[in-house]
Every structure is written in C-alpha cells, then in structure tokens.
Design an enzyme around this catalytic site. Sequence first.
Site, mmCIF file in Angstrom:
data_model
loop_
_atom_site.group_PDB
_atom_site.id
_atom_site.type_symbol
_atom_site.label_atom_id
_atom_site.label_comp_id
_atom_site.label_asym_id
_atom_site.label_seq_id
_atom_site.Cartn_x
_atom_site.Cartn_y
_atom_site.Cartn_z
ATOM 1 N N HIS A 64 -1.542 1.313 3.143
ATOM 2 C CA HIS A 64 -0.946 0.087 2.611
ATOM 3 C C HIS A 64 -1.759 -1.132 3.011
ATOM 4 C CE1 HIS A 64 2.331 -3.091 2.357
ATOM 5 N NE2 HIS A 64 2.185 -2.645 1.141
ATOM 6 N N HIS A 65 -2.074 -1.945 2.019
ATOM 7 C CA HIS A 65 -2.771 -3.213 2.241
ATOM 8 C C HIS A 65 -1.976 -4.333 1.593
ATOM 9 C CE1 HIS A 65 -6.960 -1.011 2.363
ATOM 10 N NE2 HIS A 65 -6.304 -0.897 3.500
ATOM 11 N N GLU A 66 -1.110 -4.987 2.331
ATOM 12 C CA GLU A 66 -0.466 -6.202 1.810
ATOM 13 C C GLU A 66 -1.391 -7.370 2.110
ATOM 14 O OE1 GLU A 66 2.386 -7.024 -0.057
ATOM 15 O OE2 GLU A 66 1.283 -8.912 0.031
ATOM 16 N N HIS A 68 0.735 -3.416 -6.088
ATOM 17 C CA HIS A 68 1.994 -4.111 -6.398
ATOM 18 C C HIS A 68 1.662 -5.590 -6.601
ATOM 19 C CE1 HIS A 68 5.412 -1.200 -5.489
ATOM 20 N NE2 HIS A 68 4.317 -0.501 -5.682
ATOM 21 N N GLU A 69 2.568 -6.301 -7.308
ATOM 22 C CA GLU A 69 2.254 -7.667 -7.750
ATOM 23 C C GLU A 69 0.850 -7.655 -8.375
ATOM 24 O OE1 GLU A 69 3.045 -7.217 -4.271
ATOM 25 O OE2 GLU A 69 5.064 -7.064 -5.059
ATOM 26 N N GLU A 75 2.799 -1.646 -9.892
ATOM 27 C CA GLU A 75 4.167 -2.129 -10.079
ATOM 28 C C GLU A 75 4.169 -2.924 -11.385
ATOM 29 O OE1 GLU A 75 5.473 -5.214 -7.475
ATOM 30 O OE2 GLU A 75 7.346 -4.197 -7.030
ATOM 31 N N GLU A 92 13.038 -1.982 -5.760
ATOM 32 C CA GLU A 92 13.249 -2.872 -4.611
ATOM 33 C C GLU A 92 14.327 -3.927 -4.863
ATOM 34 O OE1 GLU A 92 9.426 -4.567 -3.805
ATOM 35 O OE2 GLU A 92 9.419 -5.827 -5.573
HETATM 36 C C1 NOJ Z 1 6.460 -6.103 -2.453
HETATM 37 C C2 NOJ Z 1 6.284 -4.718 -2.937
HETATM 38 O O1 NOJ Z 1 6.772 -4.556 -4.251
HETATM 39 C C3 NOJ Z 1 6.974 -3.806 -1.961
HETATM 40 O O2 NOJ Z 1 6.964 -2.476 -2.446
HETATM 41 C C4 NOJ Z 1 6.302 -3.917 -0.625
HETATM 42 O O3 NOJ Z 1 6.993 -3.139 0.301
HETATM 43 C C5 NOJ Z 1 6.300 -5.352 -0.141
HETATM 44 N N1 NOJ Z 1 5.818 -6.228 -1.149
HETATM 45 C C6 NOJ Z 1 5.442 -5.500 1.099
HETATM 46 O O4 NOJ Z 1 4.108 -5.267 0.815
HETATM 47 CA CA CA Z 2 7.082 -6.406 -5.958
#
Ligand code: NOJ
Ligand code: CA
Length: 679
Positions: free
Chosen positions: A380-382, A461-462, A480, A486
């Site tokens: 995971h890379h936020e 995502h986003e 996504e 969510e």
């Molecule tokens: C929004 C994403 O849609 C979600 O799946 C994720 O857990 C959070 N951001 C954190 O990155």
């Molecule tokens: Ca999202």
Amino acid sequence: MRSLMFFTAVAAAVPALAQPAPAPTTVASPDGALVLTVATDNDQRPTWSLSRKGQLLIAPSKLGFILTDRIGLQRGFAIESVERATGDATWELPWGERRFVRDRHEELLVRFRQNESWGGHLMNVRFRLFDDGIGFRYELPEQPGLTTANIADELTEFDIAPAGTAWWIPGGEWNRYEQVYQETPIEGVATAHTPMTIRLADGTHMAFHEAALVDYAGMWLKRAEGRKFRATLSPSSQGPRVVRDLPFATPWRTIRITDNAAGLVESDLELNLNEPNKLGDTSWFKPMKYVGIWWGMIRGDWSWAEGPKHGATTERTKATIDFAAKHGFGGVLVEGWNKGWNGNWFGHGDEYSFTQATPDFDLKGVTDYARKKGVQLIGHHETGGNIAVYEAQLDDAMKLYGQLGVGTVKTGYVADAGGIIAPGDTPGETRMEWHDGQRQVQHHLKVVETAAKYRVAVNPHEPVKDTGLRRTYPNWVAREGARGMEYNAWGAFANGPEHEPTLVYTRMLSGPMDFTPGVLSLEGANKAPLASTLAKQLGLYLAIYSPIQMAADFPESLAAHPRELDFIKRVPADWAESRLIAGAVGDYAIFARKDRRGADWYVGGVNDGTARTLDLAFDFLEPGKTYTATIYKDGEGATYLTDARHKIAYETIKVKKGDTYKLWLAPGAGAAIRLAPAK
Ligand code: NOJ
Ligand code: CA
C-alpha cells in the site's frame, strides 16, 4: 496460456491508398447500421454526424481545438484526402471478463487542411466504426509553424439528436469520481465525467467515454445547450490544459451504441482502441481474492497512524495471513504499514516513506511468513495526493516490493481539500494539479511502468478513470474511481440500493473496479446498516468485475458465515466469458460468467430498492450437460430496510440448458448461483 498471448491477427488491418475526397465523406460500420458523415460547415469548420439504422443520433458536431497561442484549429478547413482501412482480428486478454476479444471495424482517416488565411494547418481525424459504436481521435502531423500544441481546450462536440435519459456524475468536483449517480433527462446534465450513459426512448443505449488516455488531460462532457455537449479537458496549473509536441494523437473519443443494456455492458470498444500489450509476459500477475487489514481502519476501530490503535501490526498481519492461507485467499492487504501517517488527511503527505516500516511492523518477517504460507502481501502506497514525494521514492519503493514478493500494490491519492501536488519545474518546488489532468495522467503511467519493471501490479484508489489501458499495461489490474464499499462504513445506507445497479452500466463500462465487496456483517461504524441483503454481498462478486476481489469484512465476520465464505472462496476473479442475462440501467443486473480455469458457470448480481421476480434462462449452459446449481438468494421477507437484510435462503437443484428459474429479489438484494457440471 503464455503462448496464446500473441494469438492475434485473424485478419490484419488492410490499409488502402489515399484518395481525393469530395466532402462530405461517409463510412459505415461492418454491419452497415452505423453511418458516419464527415464534412465542413459554412464556416469551414470540420464536422461529424452519425446515424444508426436510418435514425440520426449525433447531429452535425464540430471538431477542432483552441490553442493558447492564437493558432486556431477551428475554421478555414477543407477535407484534403481520406484513407480507408478495414480490420478484423481476435486477440486474447491475459485476464478479464472474457478471454477472447474480437476487433472488427471500418476505419476512415480524414485529412483536413486549413487555408492559408487561417494559418494553413493540418489536422487529421481517424474514425473507427464498430458494430457497437464509434471511436475517433485527432492526429496532429508534423507541420511547419506548429511544433508544440498548447491546447486551451478541445472543440469536439456531441450533439445528441434524440431525447433520452442520462446517468452521470459531475465532472470537476472536489470529490473526484466518488459521487452518487444522477438520473436526469439529457437536458438535465451539467458537466459530466465519462462514462456517461444514455438510454433513448426506443431502448437504444449509448455510453460516451474515451480510450487510451495517455499524456493528455481527461475529458469531461460539458452540456453547451439542449442536448449538445462539448468536450472540456481537465485543467492544468500551467495554463494550457495539454502541452504536446507534434506529431501526436489524442485519446479516442468513444460512444458505445447498442440495442440494449446487455450489448452496452458486453462491448469491448475501448479495449479495441488501445494498443496491444507492451509489457510482454505478465503472467506473474495472478487474478486472486484477498483479505486485509483495512475495514477496521475505514470503520475507525483501528488507525493507519502509529499509536495504541495501530492496525498494521506484525501480529495481526500474521493472523490475517493464517486466515488467508486456511481459506485459499491469494493476498493480504496491509495499510498503514509505513512511516509518515500523521493522522492528518489534508496534511498533503509530506512525511510518507514508502520504504520504511513502523516499528511494530516487521516487513521482511511478514513477507517471509506469507511466502511460506503461499500467500502474497498486497502493498500500500497512500500518497495524500503528493506525487512529488511519491515520485522521488517510486523506484526504490517498487524495487523493495519486487524483492519481497509483494506482487500487487494499492496506491491512494486522497487529497480532498485540493488536487495533486506535483513536482514543479524548479527543484524542490511543487504545483497543484487535478486528479485527471495531464500531469496526473503521466504520473499514473509512470507508476504502472515502474511497477512492471519489478513485476508488481497496480491498483490505484482516487485514480484517473480507466480508459482501457489494461490492454497495453496488463499489470494495471484494477482501480477505484467511484464510491466503493468504504462509504458504507461512514453512514446508514450511504451507498443507496440503486448505486451498484447503476455502477454496472456506468463506471464499470470503463474497466475493473476495486469495489471491495464481502461485508457479511452488513454494518459499518456505529452499526450503520448497509443498503444490502446478505445475498447481495455475494451477488457483488458477479456484478462488479475485478481480477483482484476483496472479501472486505473482518476475518471473524467472514468465518461466522461459513456458507457465504465458501462461495467467496470459490467464485473466480478471472472469466472465460461474461454475459448480462437480465438487467436495466439503475435497476438490476444479473450476469452469467464462466470460470476461465474450469467448467463451472456462475450467475448473480444486484437489485435496486424495488422487489422484483426474474425468469432467469440458463441458455448459456453447455447442451446435454446437467449442472448442480447451488443457490444463495434472499430469504422470505428479506429487505435491506430492516434487520431482515440478514435473511438468506439456500437451495440446491439440478438444471440444464433451456431451463428457467424464477428468482425473487428483495429490495436492496442480490443473488449468487454456482453451476457445476453434475458428476
Ligand atoms: C481511500 C481509499 O479508497 C481507501 O481504500 C484507503 O484505505 C484510504 N484511502 C487510505 O489510503
Ligand atoms: Ca476512495
């Protein structure tokens, strides 16, 4: 499998010689139903129009560009020459909703030349007509006096002739694509993201979108007047919305056009307009189902950030790996494993490290443990939308995952208070950009290409919307790009019952979605109920395709529903065939899909808030075979509105081709059926 990857040309495209073209010029789809006319109007503006079976669908609509440097690509054009070609080939998807895709089209390349008083520029437009729609793109050839196109906006118009109903989400809003779909007359649309879906009074379905969005800004559809739309490009901080050196081609502007909803959903139009696989053998990516350390954070029970509630601990990860291994899940997603989560979503992600784990998370230890158990960690890379910080670490981050055997990474661009923070031209400086502007489109491809080097698949995502690029980059496996599961963690019925039966005919036309079904508890934070019956959670695996499908609930909750868990374990994430066997936009959608690795068929899908009974026909089964159908359906009295949402019924019957089955769907319901050849 691999040897078939290059099973392609049944008949290659046959180009013809350039010929002088009297305007207007026409071309028809292979079946003759669609007829395109390309002309110039009284102001010598290029136009296109389209009819189907004799009915005008798109009235004459303009083509062209506004450039920021007073070079006009609008008026003074004449058709100089045209070139025709025809194509009929079948190619293979390494994974997907179906294995083989047929690309049968007629092509018309129109070369426009501007008279000298308007600048004397050259602009080509390539049209492709399929039986199920049309695509066209601009191609700006090398030419004197125009080396770089600084595009202020496109002038491309879509003047929809008949009245109809539109399903759409607003373009250019703060929350990207995470919106509730609107259903309005076409005249009620403001500015829409694509895909935008339309149904005409006679049942004709149309979906406006684009294909092969590369190094360009995403296209929104802005209603100019009546039912006339104009392309408008996602903006850029740099003035011109797109800057490209010539020669270049734009993405394809596409319209799927079909007799019914099934045709719309089963079309491969955008995939056919993308380039073939550029990555070679990507069989290292295996479609799979996964569980994860995620729902607890989304609900607020755990935190991404370090501290007493930290979700991503070594211990919890190992326990989740044990659960995955026991039940045959291929992956375990772990979010919040890395340093830099400071609990501030709008802090712009300055502190994220994509290589350093938190002290309570032993990255090497858990990946070793997972490997022994035959499970992969999903990384995971936020980024918090800070692509400047992310791009600086990108290669190291993907390399690390590659070395540790983390085969897929989920990325994230949460930046609700603004857009993307991109590197500026001066080292150390940054600039704000849109989620779907040219800079971010470049970024996504950079991530996908860097990941591919290390045999890592990507699930943003986003994201920017999907435009079929998985054909060219098969490691771009899902994204996504809509309101996913969510939202249900954050309020009662947050995604209403019509949400998923609308997604099927809108967002899902663009490609796989990491929706994350499988919340069997049917509740989010503070017991907020889902607009879903229990059977619908299974139906979602058939309704919303992704080659990585999550079972999003806590492992304990999944284990507390052994029969449902058994279905989730078995349902494939990779299909030989997919058909919509019953459905209407926004109302319901039932698919039949055939396992790519076996003889089983699966049937299922979702319903909106109105109860209904369907007569499902098992026409798709192999003749002469008897199948055992294991059915998961709504129990008597089930409804998403009350605790009766937990009522589920099971049935096992024998069926064969030609049989029908009466399926009752409760409000907010779904159903799932596994059909295995009887022994
Ligand atoms: C929004 C994403 O849609 C979600 O799946 C994720 O857990 C959070 N951001 C954190 O990155
Ligand atoms: Ca999202």
